[in-house]
Write a protein that holds these residues in place. Sequence first.
Motif, PDB file in Angstrom:
ATOM      1  N   PHE A  21       0.870  -1.122   0.022  1.00  0.00           N
ATOM      2  CA  PHE A  21      -0.032  -0.065   0.034  1.00  0.00           C
ATOM      3  C   PHE A  21       0.980   1.140  -0.081  1.00  0.00           C
ATOM      4  O   PHE A  21       0.652   2.255  -0.766  1.00  0.00           O
ATOM      5  CB  PHE A  21      -0.709   0.043   1.235  1.00  0.00           C
ATOM      6  N   THR A  22       1.847   1.096   0.953  1.00  0.00           N
ATOM      7  CA  THR A  22       2.737   2.613   1.094  1.00  0.00           C
ATOM      8  C   THR A  22       3.500   2.822  -0.293  1.00  0.00           C
ATOM      9  O   THR A  22       3.642   3.992  -0.601  1.00  0.00           O
ATOM     10  CB  THR A  22       3.683   2.223   2.199  1.00  0.00           C
ATOM     11  N   TRP A  23       4.202   1.533  -0.798  1.00  0.00           N
ATOM     12  CA  TRP A  23       4.833   1.832  -1.999  1.00  0.00           C
ATOM     13  C   TRP A  23       4.066   2.339  -3.197  1.00  0.00           C
ATOM     14  O   TRP A  23       4.287   3.373  -3.896  1.00  0.00           O
ATOM     15  CB  TRP A  23       5.355   0.535  -2.410  1.00  0.00           C
ATOM     16  N   TYR A  24       2.783   1.932  -3.218  1.00  0.00           N
ATOM     17  CA  TYR A  24       1.992   2.403  -4.341  1.00  0.00           C
ATOM     18  C   TYR A  24       1.537   3.797  -4.264  1.00  0.00           C
ATOM     19  O   TYR A  24       1.151   4.663  -5.018  1.00  0.00           O
ATOM     20  CB  TYR A  24       0.671   1.411  -4.598  1.00  0.00           C
ATOM     21  N   GLY A  25       1.076   4.333  -2.587  1.00  0.00           N
ATOM     22  CA  GLY A  25       0.903   5.628  -2.256  1.00  0.00           C
ATOM     23  C   GLY A  25       1.810   6.394  -2.478  1.00  0.00           C
ATOM     24  O   GLY A  25       1.669   7.537  -2.999  1.00  0.00           O
ATOM     25  N   TYR A  26       3.271   6.062  -2.304  1.00  0.00           N
ATOM     26  CA  TYR A  26       4.349   6.893  -2.602  1.00  0.00           C
ATOM     27  C   TYR A  26       4.413   7.036  -4.314  1.00  0.00           C
ATOM     28  O   TYR A  26       4.325   8.312  -4.684  1.00  0.00           O
ATOM     29  CB  TYR A  26       5.790   6.266  -2.240  1.00  0.00           C
ATOM     30  N   GLN A  27       4.256   5.903  -4.826  1.00  0.00           N
ATOM     31  CA  GLN A  27       4.229   6.461  -6.437  1.00  0.00           C
ATOM     32  C   GLN A  27       3.321   7.394  -6.946  1.00  0.00           C
ATOM     33  O   GLN A  27       3.219   8.004  -7.827  1.00  0.00           O
ATOM     34  CB  GLN A  27       3.942   5.059  -6.991  1.00  0.00           C
ATOM     35  N   HIS A  28       1.931   7.331  -6.170  1.00  0.00           N
ATOM     36  CA  HIS A  28       0.807   8.299  -6.443  1.00  0.00           C
ATOM     37  C   HIS A  28       1.214   9.747  -6.197  1.00  0.00           C
ATOM     38  O   HIS A  28       0.943  10.452  -6.997  1.00  0.00           O
ATOM     39  CB  HIS A  28      -0.431   7.619  -5.559  1.00  0.00           C
ATOM     40  N   ILE A  29       2.052   9.795  -5.027  1.00  0.00           N
ATOM     41  CA  ILE A  29       2.287  11.211  -4.929  1.00  0.00           C
ATOM     42  C   ILE A  29       3.482  11.747  -5.740  1.00  0.00           C
ATOM     43  O   ILE A  29       3.413  13.009  -5.989  1.00  0.00           O
ATOM     44  CB  ILE A  29       2.693  11.648  -3.377  1.00  0.00           C
ATOM     45  N   GLN A  30       4.149  11.070  -6.235  1.00  0.00           N
ATOM     46  CA  GLN A  30       5.237  11.241  -7.189  1.00  0.00           C
ATOM     47  C   GLN A  30       4.645  11.531  -8.730  1.00  0.00           C
ATOM     48  O   GLN A  30       4.840  12.477  -9.344  1.00  0.00           O
ATOM     49  CB  GLN A  30       6.274  10.176  -7.374  1.00  0.00           C
ATOM     50  N   SER A  31       3.640  10.920  -8.762  1.00  0.00           N
ATOM     51  CA  SER A  31       3.034  10.931 -10.250  1.00  0.00           C
ATOM     52  C   SER A  31       1.346  10.640 -10.051  1.00  0.00           C
ATOM     53  O   SER A  31       0.811   9.515 -10.210  1.00  0.00           O
ATOM     54  CB  SER A  31       3.485   9.754 -11.193  1.00  0.00           C
ATOM     55  N   PRO A  32       0.608  11.699  -9.491  1.00  0.00           N
ATOM     56  CA  PRO A  32      -0.783  11.286  -9.234  1.00  0.00           C
ATOM     57  C   PRO A  32      -1.671  11.283 -10.378  1.00  0.00           C
ATOM     58  O   PRO A  32      -2.212  12.243 -10.952  1.00  0.00           O
ATOM     59  CB  PRO A  32      -1.114  12.812  -8.402  1.00  0.00           C
ATOM     60  N   GLN A  33      -1.789  10.053 -10.850  1.00  0.00           N
ATOM     61  CA  GLN A  33      -2.682   9.899 -12.219  1.00  0.00           C
ATOM     62  C   GLN A  33      -3.412   8.579 -11.634  1.00  0.00           C
ATOM     63  O   GLN A  33      -3.641   8.087 -10.695  1.00  0.00           O
ATOM     64  CB  GLN A  33      -1.815   9.420 -13.177  1.00  0.00           C
ATOM     65  N   ASP A  34      -4.517   8.322 -12.685  1.00  0.00           N
ATOM     66  CA  ASP A  34      -5.395   7.321 -12.388  1.00  0.00           C
ATOM     67  C   ASP A  34      -4.668   5.840 -12.499  1.00  0.00           C
ATOM     68  O   ASP A  34      -4.933   4.888 -11.946  1.00  0.00           O
ATOM     69  CB  ASP A  34      -6.343   7.187 -13.472  1.00  0.00           C
ATOM     70  N   THR A  35      -3.529   5.928 -13.070  1.00  0.00           N
ATOM     71  CA  THR A  35      -2.800   4.531 -13.274  1.00  0.00           C
ATOM     72  C   THR A  35      -2.246   4.019 -11.851  1.00  0.00           C
ATOM     73  O   THR A  35      -2.301   3.147 -11.319  1.00  0.00           O
ATOM     74  CB  THR A  35      -1.664   4.392 -14.351  1.00  0.00           C
ATOM     75  N   THR A  36      -1.688   5.274 -11.343  1.00  0.00           N
ATOM     76  CA  THR A  36      -0.981   4.950  -9.928  1.00  0.00           C
ATOM     77  C   THR A  36      -2.293   4.807  -8.722  1.00  0.00           C
ATOM     78  O   THR A  36      -2.260   3.849  -7.814  1.00  0.00           O
ATOM     79  CB  THR A  36      -0.182   5.903  -9.515  1.00  0.00           C
ATOM     80  N   ALA A  37      -3.215   5.523  -8.897  1.00  0.00           N
ATOM     81  CA  ALA A  37      -4.510   5.043  -8.154  1.00  0.00           C
ATOM     82  C   ALA A  37      -5.124   3.767  -8.092  1.00  0.00           C
ATOM     83  O   ALA A  37      -5.345   3.284  -7.315  1.00  0.00           O
ATOM     84  CB  ALA A  37      -5.577   6.153  -8.328  1.00  0.00           C
ATOM     85  N   ARG A  38      -5.076   3.497  -9.371  1.00  0.00           N
ATOM     86  CA  ARG A  38      -5.547   1.913  -9.732  1.00  0.00           C
ATOM     87  C   ARG A  38      -4.830   0.999  -8.916  1.00  0.00           C
ATOM     88  O   ARG A  38      -5.247  -0.079  -8.591  1.00  0.00           O
ATOM     89  CB  ARG A  38      -5.503   1.618 -11.152  1.00  0.00           C
ATOM     90  N   LYS A  39      -3.449   1.191  -8.827  1.00  0.00           N
ATOM     91  CA  LYS A  39      -2.576   0.262  -8.232  1.00  0.00           C
ATOM     92  C   LYS A  39      -3.095   0.028  -6.874  1.00  0.00           C
ATOM     93  O   LYS A  39      -2.870  -1.218  -6.087  1.00  0.00           O
ATOM     94  CB  LYS A  39      -1.145   0.488  -8.279  1.00  0.00           C
ATOM     95  N   ILE A  40      -3.523   1.149  -6.215  1.00  0.00           N
ATOM     96  CA  ILE A  40      -3.608   1.234  -4.538  1.00  0.00           C
ATOM     97  C   ILE A  40      -5.296   0.543  -4.547  1.00  0.00           C
ATOM     98  O   ILE A  40      -5.538  -0.253  -3.660  1.00  0.00           O
ATOM     99  CB  ILE A  40      -3.806   2.743  -4.112  1.00  0.00           C
ATOM    100  N   MET A  41      -6.043   0.864  -5.639  1.00  0.00           N
ATOM    101  CA  MET A  41      -7.322   0.352  -5.296  1.00  0.00           C
ATOM    102  C   MET A  41      -7.267  -1.291  -5.678  1.00  0.00           C
ATOM    103  O   MET A  41      -7.959  -1.955  -4.724  1.00  0.00           O
ATOM    104  CB  MET A  41      -8.395   0.924  -6.817  1.00  0.00           C
ATOM    105  N   PHE A  42      -6.498  -1.639  -6.567  1.00  0.00           N
ATOM    106  CA  PHE A  42      -6.639  -3.228  -6.743  1.00  0.00           C
ATOM    107  C   PHE A  42      -5.906  -4.100  -5.487  1.00  0.00           C
ATOM    108  O   PHE A  42      -6.173  -5.028  -5.322  1.00  0.00           O
ATOM    109  CB  PHE A  42      -5.822  -3.565  -8.122  1.00  0.00           C
ATOM    110  N   THR A  43      -4.949  -3.071  -4.930  1.00  0.00           N
ATOM    111  CA  THR A  43      -4.248  -3.591  -3.627  1.00  0.00           C
ATOM    112  C   THR A  43      -5.504  -3.819  -2.629  1.00  0.00           C
ATOM    113  O   THR A  43      -5.446  -4.865  -1.867  1.00  0.00           O
ATOM    114  CB  THR A  43      -3.103  -2.830  -3.342  1.00  0.00           C
ATOM    115  N   SER A  44      -6.234  -2.879  -2.609  1.00  0.00           N
ATOM    116  CA  SER A  44      -7.152  -2.886  -1.295  1.00  0.00           C
ATOM    117  C   SER A  44      -8.335  -3.893  -1.807  1.00  0.00           C
ATOM    118  O   SER A  44      -8.801  -4.690  -0.890  1.00  0.00           O
ATOM    119  CB  SER A  44      -8.029  -1.426  -1.396  1.00  0.00           C
TER     120      SER A  44
END
Length: 301
Positions: free
Chosen positions: A260-283
Amino acid sequence: MGTFISDFNKLVKLRLTLTVVFSASISFLIGAVQQSNIIWTNWLLLTLGGFLVTGAANGFNEIIEKDLDKLMERTKDRPLPAGRMTNGQALVLSVFMGITGTLVLVELNFIAGLLSVFSIFLYAFVYTPLKQKSPIAVFVGAFPGALPPLIGYYAAFESAGFGLAYSAVSESAVVITPLVLFVIQFVWQFPHFWAIAWVADEDYKRAGFRLLPTTRKDKASAWLLFLSCIAMIPVGFLPMYYGFGGWIFTIVALLGGLLFTWYGYQHIQSPQDTTARKIMFTSFAYLPILQIVLLLDFIPF
């Protein structure tokens, strides 16, 4: 008949309902393991009652949001906005499911039945209207969303109301364990729903839903999503801290929290739908896996 079944599945949001029922049923088994007594007929009744109660809450939600569902691509084919079912029909089905499901759960355990009524009310009549008004709706919705483990866990215990309940069971077993199960699912909902809200933001805007922390896809929302991902690490240690989760569970929970944290970090580096989807599918994967592992690695008091 096939059309009715399809529409009924959409009315009760079948996939969501089955996810909720799964959470409650695993918690029931944890409670049964705590007592070294799994009564499978009660597990089946819990599954039935949980399905009906959750289906009722979702039905009321769709009745209230009928006109809003017409505006969104993901919901416009539901039976109410599509005109294949009337409000009256949906109301009769939802009331029937709510009453029947509550009676089944009350028969198993008074507190479980009471929590189910509270869950329906909070989800359908507090959380649902708030979705258009404020991002605090996600916080409010996290409470009914985290009640299934409590309902399932308590349903595994015999009780006769509040006064005579659980007299032969330790305080830790009936207070700490279900509370920790509640907290894990409560905290999990923030990365889960904020990631969904990010991905579906354009669709949600058509209905006026305000579910992102700042109501926008901005850096602040991305940071809050990241912080909610970080929060999954400490909550994963709670079962071991309180003595009912083993090392296997703790390692799995830590790995999930780090992902979760790794994908969340990716999301703040590049806040896009693709990074948010990684968090969503992890959840999507995190909660059922964690609950199954806890059941297998549960340490009774």
